[in-house]
Write an enzyme that holds these catalytic residues in place. Structure first.
Site, PDB file in Angstrom:
ATOM      1  N   GLY A  38       0.863  -1.189   0.000  1.00 39.90           N
ATOM      2  CA  GLY A  38       0.000   0.000   0.000  1.00 39.90           C
ATOM      3  C   GLY A  38       0.888   1.224   0.000  1.00 39.90           C
ATOM      4  CD  GLN A  74       3.353   5.815   3.035  1.00 43.79           C
ATOM      5  OE1 GLN A  74       2.386   5.293   2.487  1.00 43.79           O
ATOM      6  NE2 GLN A  74       4.276   5.109   3.641  1.00 43.79           N
ATOM      7  CB  CYS A 116       5.094   2.019   8.045  1.00 44.06           C
ATOM      8  SG  CYS A 116       4.629   3.599   7.295  1.00 44.06           S
ATOM      9  CG  LEU A 117       6.592   0.965   2.030  1.00 42.16           C
ATOM     10  CD1 LEU A 117       6.017   1.195   0.635  1.00 42.16           C
ATOM     11  CD2 LEU A 117       7.712  -0.068   1.985  1.00 42.16           C
ATOM     12  CG  HIS A 143      -0.752   1.133   7.511  1.00 42.40           C
ATOM     13  ND1 HIS A 143       0.180   0.713   8.426  1.00 42.40           N
ATOM     14  CD2 HIS A 143      -0.070   1.913   6.637  1.00 42.40           C
ATOM     15  CE1 HIS A 143       1.371   1.233   8.126  1.00 42.40           C
ATOM     16  NE2 HIS A 143       1.240   1.957   7.041  1.00 42.40           N
ATOM     17  CD  GLU A 144      -1.420   2.344   2.866  1.00 44.94           C
ATOM     18  OE1 GLU A 144      -0.751   1.318   3.012  1.00 44.94           O
ATOM     19  OE2 GLU A 144      -0.898   3.480   2.808  1.00 44.94           O
ATOM     20  CG  HIS A 199       0.325   6.701   5.815  1.00 46.30           C
ATOM     21  ND1 HIS A 199       1.476   7.169   6.404  1.00 46.30           N
ATOM     22  CD2 HIS A 199       0.539   5.381   5.600  1.00 46.30           C
ATOM     23  CE1 HIS A 199       2.336   6.165   6.550  1.00 46.30           C
ATOM     24  NE2 HIS A 199       1.791   5.065   6.060  1.00 46.30           N
TER      25      HIS A 199
HETATM   26  O1  LIG Z   1       3.687   2.271   4.521  1.00 42.27           O
HETATM   27  C1  LIG Z   1       2.757   1.747   3.868  1.00 42.27           C
HETATM   28  O2  LIG Z   1       1.630   2.263   3.819  1.00 42.27           O
HETATM   29  C2  LIG Z   1       3.008   0.433   3.167  1.00 42.27           C
HETATM   30  C3  LIG Z   1       2.860  -0.740   4.116  1.00 42.27           C
HETATM   31  C4  LIG Z   1       1.387  -1.160   4.129  1.00 42.27           C
HETATM   32  C5  LIG Z   1       1.010  -2.134   5.217  1.00 42.27           C
HETATM   33  C6  LIG Z   1       1.735  -3.322   5.438  1.00 42.27           C
HETATM   34  C7  LIG Z   1       1.324  -4.217   6.436  1.00 42.27           C
HETATM   35  C8  LIG Z   1       0.197  -3.928   7.212  1.00 42.27           C
HETATM   36  C9  LIG Z   1      -0.506  -2.751   6.990  1.00 42.27           C
HETATM   37  C10 LIG Z   1      -0.116  -1.878   5.995  1.00 42.27           C
HETATM   38  C11 LIG Z   1       3.723  -1.845   3.581  1.00 42.27           C
HETATM   39  O3  LIG Z   1       3.504  -2.376   2.508  1.00 42.27           O
HETATM   40  S1  LIG Z   1       5.063  -2.344   4.548  1.00 42.27           S
HETATM   41  C12 LIG Z   1       5.822  -3.627   3.590  1.00 42.27           C
HETATM   42  C13 LIG Z   1       5.045  -4.924   3.659  1.00 42.27           C
HETATM   43  O4  LIG Z   1       4.292  -5.112   4.577  1.00 42.27           O
HETATM   44  C14 LIG Z   1       5.163  -5.954   2.603  1.00 42.27           C
HETATM   45  C15 LIG Z   1       6.131  -5.794   1.631  1.00 42.27           C
HETATM   46  C16 LIG Z   1       6.237  -6.749   0.641  1.00 42.27           C
HETATM   47  C17 LIG Z   1       5.356  -7.826   0.588  1.00 42.27           C
HETATM   48  C18 LIG Z   1       4.389  -7.967   1.581  1.00 42.27           C
HETATM   49  C19 LIG Z   1       4.283  -7.022   2.586  1.00 42.27           C
HETATM   50 ZN   LIG Z   2       2.672   3.182   6.181  1.00 33.80          ZN
END
Ligand SMILES: O=C(O)C[C@@H](Cc1ccccc1)C(=O)SCC(=O)c1ccccc1
Ligand SMILES: [Zn+2]
Length: 168
Positions: free
Chosen positions: A46, A51, A93-94, A135-136, A139
């Site tokens: 996401g 971001q 979270c990225l 989560h988004e 943000h």
């Molecule tokens: O910072 C963001 O919004 C992205 C975040 C979204 C998220 C992940 C997990 C739970 C809730 C919301 C991410 O994508 S973090 C990276 C991640 O979880 C992932 C990366 C590659 C494959 C699978 C998951």
């Molecule tokens: Zn995030």
């Protein structure tokens, strides 16, 4: 184009994003294309526009179920209903790289948004879809998942990201 993802600590991430005015235009679709490209490159499931430094209420998502690409686009999304019961998930979270911790959120939500074509959609979400959209949406309101943790855990997360950045 792949855009730079803003990481903590950064006051930009605490901004309240503004609703998109004037519907889904080609310019907005270009932004969503950049967001999706940036998300796949990270990789993530996401991404909220804030971001990459754009304080507008736009989210992209691809839960990458069984390896197929299934991009979802949300313009001016709203949570119109949330279940009483909650479910835990080890979120990441990225904008808070290499930090994962458990967050409790409503298990099911009903969301209303405009899609890539600008059509109004009302949809139920559960499982990882529910977790990720909440989560988004956080943000868009300047809230990070670490804001749901204890101050101790939040401070440790920020210290860890600062160390990562110096090492980079
Ligand atoms: O910072 C963001 O919004 C992205 C975040 C979204 C998220 C992940 C997990 C739970 C809730 C919301 C991410 O994508 S973090 C990276 C991640 O979880 C992932 C990366 C590659 C494959 C699978 C998951
Ligand atoms: Zn995030």
């Amino acid at each position: 184009a792949i855009r730079e993802i803003i990481t903590v600590p950064n006051p930009l991430l605490k901004q309240i994003s503004k609703p998109v005015e004037g519907g889904v235009t080609d310019a907005l679709r270009a932004l969503m294309d950049d967001m999706l490209e940036t998300m796949y490159d990270a990789p993530g499931i996401g991404l909220a526009a804030i971001q990459i430094g754009e304080p507008v209420r736009v989210i992209v998502m691809d839960l990458q179920e069984n390896e197929e690409k299934h991009p979802r686009y949300f313009v001016n999304p709203e949570i119109v209903w949330a279940s009483e019961d909650t479910s835990p998930y080890d979120e990441g979270c990225l904008s808070v790289p290499e930090v994962y911790d458990e967050v409790l959120r409503p298990a099911r939500v009903k969301i209303k948004y405009l899609n890539y074509q600008g059509e109004e959609i009302i949809e139920d979400a559960d499982g990882l879809y529910a977790t990720c959209i909440q989560h988004e949406m956080d943000h868009l309101n300047g809230v990070l998942f670490i804001d749901h943790l204890s101050k101790l855990k939040r401070d440790r997360a920020i210290t860890k990201v600062k160390k990562l950045r110096r090492a980079a």
